[in-house]
Design a protein around this motif. Structure first.
Motif, mmCIF file in Angstrom:
data_model
loop_
_atom_site.group_PDB
_atom_site.id
_atom_site.type_symbol
_atom_site.label_atom_id
_atom_site.label_comp_id
_atom_site.label_asym_id
_atom_site.label_seq_id
_atom_site.Cartn_x
_atom_site.Cartn_y
_atom_site.Cartn_z
ATOM 1 N N MET A 83 24.240 20.763 2.202
ATOM 2 C CA MET A 83 23.014 20.876 1.392
ATOM 3 C C MET A 83 21.841 21.277 2.301
ATOM 4 S SD MET A 83 21.079 17.859 -0.794
ATOM 5 C CE MET A 83 22.584 17.078 -1.414
ATOM 6 N N LYS A 84 21.313 22.474 2.085
ATOM 7 C CA LYS A 84 20.215 22.958 2.939
ATOM 8 C C LYS A 84 18.893 22.756 2.198
ATOM 9 C CE LYS A 84 18.927 26.874 5.831
ATOM 10 N NZ LYS A 84 18.153 25.967 6.694
ATOM 11 N N LEU A 85 17.934 22.181 2.885
ATOM 12 C CA LEU A 85 16.675 21.824 2.221
ATOM 13 C C LEU A 85 15.553 22.803 2.577
ATOM 14 C CD1 LEU A 85 16.746 17.955 2.812
ATOM 15 C CD2 LEU A 85 17.614 19.224 0.839
ATOM 16 N N ASP A 86 14.782 23.154 1.589
ATOM 17 C CA ASP A 86 13.577 23.973 1.791
ATOM 18 C C ASP A 86 12.481 23.069 2.379
ATOM 19 O OD1 ASP A 86 11.941 26.549 0.534
ATOM 20 O OD2 ASP A 86 10.777 24.689 0.571
ATOM 21 N N SER A 134 9.272 22.960 2.063
ATOM 22 C CA SER A 134 8.280 22.464 1.086
ATOM 23 C C SER A 134 8.903 21.429 0.152
ATOM 24 C CB SER A 134 7.708 23.618 0.255
ATOM 25 O OG SER A 134 6.919 24.443 1.076
ATOM 26 N N TRP A 135 10.190 21.594 -0.179
ATOM 27 C CA TRP A 135 10.886 20.569 -0.967
ATOM 28 C C TRP A 135 10.828 19.244 -0.201
ATOM 29 C CZ3 TRP A 135 14.594 16.975 -0.256
ATOM 30 C CH2 TRP A 135 15.106 16.347 -1.398
ATOM 31 N N GLY A 138 7.484 17.637 -0.564
ATOM 32 C CA GLY A 138 7.323 17.104 -1.922
ATOM 33 C C GLY A 138 8.118 15.825 -2.114
ATOM 34 N N PHE A 139 9.342 15.818 -1.614
ATOM 35 C CA PHE A 139 10.197 14.638 -1.773
ATOM 36 C C PHE A 139 9.616 13.449 -1.001
ATOM 37 C CE2 PHE A 139 14.329 12.314 -1.084
ATOM 38 C CZ PHE A 139 14.569 12.051 -2.425
ATOM 39 N N ASP A 141 6.482 13.047 -0.233
ATOM 40 C CA ASP A 141 5.269 12.615 -0.942
ATOM 41 C C ASP A 141 5.620 11.544 -1.973
ATOM 42 O OD1 ASP A 141 2.510 13.240 -0.668
ATOM 43 O OD2 ASP A 141 2.940 15.352 -0.955
ATOM 44 N N GLY A 142 6.800 11.681 -2.582
ATOM 45 C CA GLY A 142 7.224 10.669 -3.542
ATOM 46 C C GLY A 142 7.951 9.502 -2.908
ATOM 47 N N GLU A 143 8.826 9.775 -1.963
ATOM 48 C CA GLU A 143 9.819 8.779 -1.539
ATOM 49 C C GLU A 143 9.706 8.302 -0.091
ATOM 50 O OE1 GLU A 143 12.838 7.970 -3.882
ATOM 51 O OE2 GLU A 143 10.985 8.353 -4.957
ATOM 52 N N GLN A 203 16.721 5.627 -0.341
ATOM 53 C CA GLN A 203 17.340 6.097 -1.584
ATOM 54 C C GLN A 203 18.468 5.165 -2.008
ATOM 55 O OE1 GLN A 203 16.629 9.407 -3.453
ATOM 56 N NE2 GLN A 203 14.853 8.474 -2.462
ATOM 57 N N ASP A 214 22.379 8.756 -3.777
ATOM 58 C CA ASP A 214 21.755 9.931 -3.161
ATOM 59 C C ASP A 214 21.806 9.902 -1.637
ATOM 60 O OD1 ASP A 214 20.982 11.895 -5.086
ATOM 61 O OD2 ASP A 214 19.653 10.394 -5.956
ATOM 62 N N VAL A 255 21.474 13.200 0.209
ATOM 63 C CA VAL A 255 20.138 13.748 0.448
ATOM 64 C C VAL A 255 19.579 13.194 1.766
ATOM 65 C CG1 VAL A 255 17.760 13.815 -0.429
ATOM 66 C CG2 VAL A 255 19.665 14.212 -1.980
ATOM 67 N N ASP A 278 2.992 24.381 -3.925
ATOM 68 C CA ASP A 278 4.142 25.253 -3.634
ATOM 69 C C ASP A 278 5.288 24.902 -4.602
ATOM 70 O OD1 ASP A 278 5.621 26.811 -1.121
ATOM 71 O OD2 ASP A 278 6.915 25.390 -2.177
ATOM 72 N N SER A 316 8.499 24.848 -4.335
ATOM 73 C CA SER A 316 9.543 23.966 -3.773
ATOM 74 C C SER A 316 9.006 22.547 -3.577
ATOM 75 C CB SER A 316 10.051 24.502 -2.432
ATOM 76 O OG SER A 316 10.767 25.691 -2.639
ATOM 77 N N TRP A 317 7.713 22.429 -3.242
ATOM 78 C CA TRP A 317 7.101 21.098 -3.160
ATOM 79 C C TRP A 317 7.229 20.412 -4.525
ATOM 80 C CZ3 TRP A 317 3.630 18.239 -5.792
ATOM 81 C CH2 TRP A 317 3.182 17.053 -5.191
ATOM 82 N N GLY A 373 10.683 19.095 -5.034
ATOM 83 C CA GLY A 373 10.906 17.913 -4.188
ATOM 84 C C GLY A 373 10.205 16.688 -4.747
ATOM 85 N N PHE A 374 8.963 16.879 -5.192
ATOM 86 C CA PHE A 374 8.193 15.753 -5.726
ATOM 87 C C PHE A 374 8.833 15.225 -7.013
ATOM 88 C CE2 PHE A 374 4.224 13.923 -7.667
ATOM 89 C CZ PHE A 374 4.012 12.951 -6.702
ATOM 90 N N GLU A 391 9.899 11.678 -8.218
ATOM 91 C CA GLU A 391 8.962 11.025 -9.136
ATOM 92 C C GLU A 391 9.075 11.435 -10.598
ATOM 93 O OE1 GLU A 391 6.038 8.867 -7.687
ATOM 94 O OE2 GLU A 391 7.890 8.719 -6.544
ATOM 95 N N GLN A 411 20.605 13.399 -7.468
ATOM 96 C CA GLN A 411 21.429 13.230 -8.670
ATOM 97 C C GLN A 411 20.615 13.497 -9.940
ATOM 98 O OE1 GLN A 411 24.958 12.313 -8.536
ATOM 99 N NE2 GLN A 411 24.427 13.149 -6.547
#
Lengths: 158, 158
Positions: free
Chosen positions: A1-4, A6-7, A10-11, A13-15, A42, A46, A49, B4, B6-7, B10-11, B15, B96
């Motif tokens: 699993m390759k992550l961007d 910016s993803w 964002g992730f 920012d939430g987690e 997580q 997950d 991830v 962005d 992708s952000w 991810g968020f 969330e 997931q």
């Protein structure tokens, strides 16, 4: 699993959590140990991830958090300096968590100058840390209750 | 605040919620109403991020969730079809939660064909919905307990 990248921001920012623990440690000259930590927790469903994030940053450890929860944890000062901080400078957080990240970076900068090994420095670090992650503030303050943050005459020369 | 894409994914992986409510509604011929909803809930300190997400998708409503929590909510079938689903097809979820998104899309597809207005269709939708967001499964099942999902002879012709 390759992550961007910016993803990832964002992730996080939430987690994600930028945390600085200040623990009593009698084996340290100063009596306290500063433990900065970046982590993402997580549910075990997950865990993939978390491994993808570990691969993305190229560092860190995936381990159990509690019960059915796992975490990616990055604690090494070198890895925080070379992997974590540069990523979030380039792909910024958008929530109020960015202010935790800024304070986290300030503390890492002080640690890079070995300020955490001096009383004045550790006081500065504690004052910054108590403004982070409000839910854990009181734990940190409790740990340092013997270190008077206002009384300069208590200064210990190391 | 410009986000962005992708952000955003991810968020939302952390969330966001893709939810399909099945509510009793005696004013509907079929007796049940299908309410798909995409939402992101944040503490009021991050209400700006909700407005930034609203601007990003170009649709939705920011409103109170409960207490000090606010949500961006997108319910319109048209907006889900033209804004939400295309975004997450292009910038995929990694957790997931992507399986919730896939089931959400299946239900929207059935609704696009007006299947939610037929007994067979609503049964299919309910069976998909009960496999989403496990924590809300029982609420949905409770709402449809009068609609026997296995007894074909109970079929109501609309």
């Amino acid at each position: 699993m390759k992550l961007d990248p910016s993803w990832v921001s964002g992730f996080v920012d939430g987690e994600g959590t930028f945390y600085v623990g200040i623990n009593k440690n009698e084996t340290m000259k100063i009596g306290f140990q500063v433990l900065p930590e970046f982590r993402v927790v997580q549910h075990q469903r997950d865990i993939k991830v978390l491994y993808a994030l570990k691969e993305f940053f190229g560092v860190g450890v995936v381990r159990i958090n509690h019960d059915t929860r796992y975490e990616l944890r990055i604690r090494s000062l070198e890895h925080l300096n070379t992997k974590v901080i540069p990523h979030f400078n380039k792909f910024p957080l958008m929530t109020q968590k960015k202010f935790d990240f800024i304070k986290f970076t300030e503390i890492i900068d002080l640690m890079n100058q070995n300020k955490h090994l001096e009383v004045d420095g550790i006081k500065e670090i504690i004052l910054i840390a108590t403004k982070m992650n409000r839910q854990e503030k009181f734990k940190t303050l409790d740990n340092v209750k013997n270190l008077d943050l206002d009384q300069e005459q208590d200064r210990v020369h190391t």
